[in-house]
Design an enzyme around this catalytic site. Structure first.
Site, PDB file in Angstrom:
ATOM      1  N   ASP A   1       4.953  -5.803   9.811  1.00 51.41           N
ATOM      2  CA  ASP A   1       5.995  -5.497   9.994  1.00 51.41           C
ATOM      3  C   ASP A   1       6.672  -6.709  11.292  1.00 51.41           C
ATOM      4  O   ASP A   1       7.032  -7.076  11.908  1.00 51.41           O
ATOM      5  CB  ASP A   1       5.759  -3.963  10.639  1.00 51.41           C
TER       6      ASP A   1
ATOM      7  N   ASP B   1       0.466  -2.961  12.380  1.00 50.65           N
ATOM      8  CA  ASP B   1       0.773  -3.311  10.882  1.00 50.65           C
ATOM      9  C   ASP B   1       1.423  -5.329  11.078  1.00 50.65           C
ATOM     10  O   ASP B   1       2.162  -5.423  11.527  1.00 50.65           O
ATOM     11  CB  ASP B   1       2.314  -2.400  10.157  1.00 50.65           C
TER      12      ASP B   1
ATOM     13  N   THR C   1      -1.743   7.505  -0.549  1.00 51.41           N
ATOM     14  CA  THR C   1      -2.696   7.672  -1.657  1.00 51.41           C
ATOM     15  C   THR C   1      -3.305   6.557  -0.953  1.00 51.41           C
ATOM     16  O   THR C   1      -4.760   5.828  -0.636  1.00 51.41           O
ATOM     17  CB  THR C   1      -2.828   7.345  -2.856  1.00 51.41           C
TER      18      THR C   1
ATOM     19  N   ARG D   1       0.575  -1.070  -0.629  1.00 49.38           N
ATOM     20  CA  ARG D   1      -0.056   0.154   0.486  1.00 49.38           C
ATOM     21  C   ARG D   1       1.326   1.100  -0.172  1.00 49.38           C
ATOM     22  O   ARG D   1       1.813   1.520   0.521  1.00 49.38           O
ATOM     23  CB  ARG D   1      -0.776   0.103   1.256  1.00 49.38           C
TER      24      ARG D   1
END
Ligand code: PRP
Ligand code: URA
Length: 209
Positions: free
Chosen positions: A203, A200, A108, A104
């Site tokens: 991560d 995340d 945006t 991603r």
């Protein structure tokens, strides 16, 4: 409209709680994602077709069931989807694995594709696209777009945590795709993160930041 199935088995819910916990470290997070994927694979394969074969037990001949040889494919969305693959293959070891690389754009939130490699008979396979997170839905929608462009027709999407916004967007873009979720969360925040979510996923799985 694609159906939404929430796998709320107690073992799945228990393990999801621990991957949400910010104090869960990389090793444990990875193990839990693997275990959740196995439990979800058990649920998602409930409708696999069976056929009868004859088998000789030590006592007598009998008719018994085996899987009817359906061709399956598991398609992780890189990176985080990789964390779910081994857990699924424990139950369906003959499945082929295709990879879609997407990230991603942090500004945006639009998905950017950087890798695509599928089994050559992708058109004939029943595919399970996997990613721990369905947030805006952009990555899942783009992954399904890419698969359909190559002729795939039977596609399901499996994730651990989903936001209502992502579910709605995926259903709208691909009404033929059923969605399988372990936990349906409250919403997205202003940065496109699932609330409460787990942060995340990539991560936390790979220990990057
Ligand atoms: C995360 C996650 C999904 C995507 C979900 O990946 O693993 O692929 O975001 O968000 P969306 O529904 O809004 O598209 P990310 O883009 O962070 O890439 P990574 O797996 O390489 O960390
Ligand atoms: N991707 C993640 O890994 N986590 C989120 O909450 C949203 C997108």
């Amino acid at each position: 409209m694609g159906k939404v199935h929430v796998f709320d088995h107690p073992l799945i819910q228990h393990k999801v709680t621990y991957i949400r916990d910010k104090s869960t470290g990389t090793k444990e997070f990875r193990e839990l994602v693997d275990e959740i994927a196995t439990l979800m694979a058990f649920e998602i394969t409930r409708d696999l077709p069976l056929e009868d074969i004859e088998v000789e037990t030590p006592v007598q001949m009998t008719t018994s069931k085996i899987l009817a040889g359906k061709k399956l494919g598991v398609v992780p969305i890189l990176r985080a989807g990789i964390g779910m693959v081994d857990g699924i293959l424990k139950l369906i070891p003959a499945a082929k694995v295709g990879h879609i690389g997407l990230y991603r754009d942090p500004e945006t939130l639009q998905p950017v594709e950087y890798y695509f490699k599928m089994p050559s008979d992708v058109q004939e396979r029943e595919l399970i696209v996997v990613d721990p997170m369905l947030a805006t839905g952009g990555s899942a929608i783009e992954a399904v777009n890419s698969l359909k462009k190559r002729g795939a027709v039977k596609i399901r999407f499996m994730c651990i945590i989903a936001a209502p916004e992502g579910v709605e967007a995926l259903q709208k873009a691909h009404p033929d795709v059923d969605i399988y979720i372990a936990a349906l969360d409250e919403k997205l925040n202003d940065h496109g993160y699932i609330v409460p979510g787990l942060g995340d996923a990539g991560d936390r799985l790979f220990g990057t930041k």
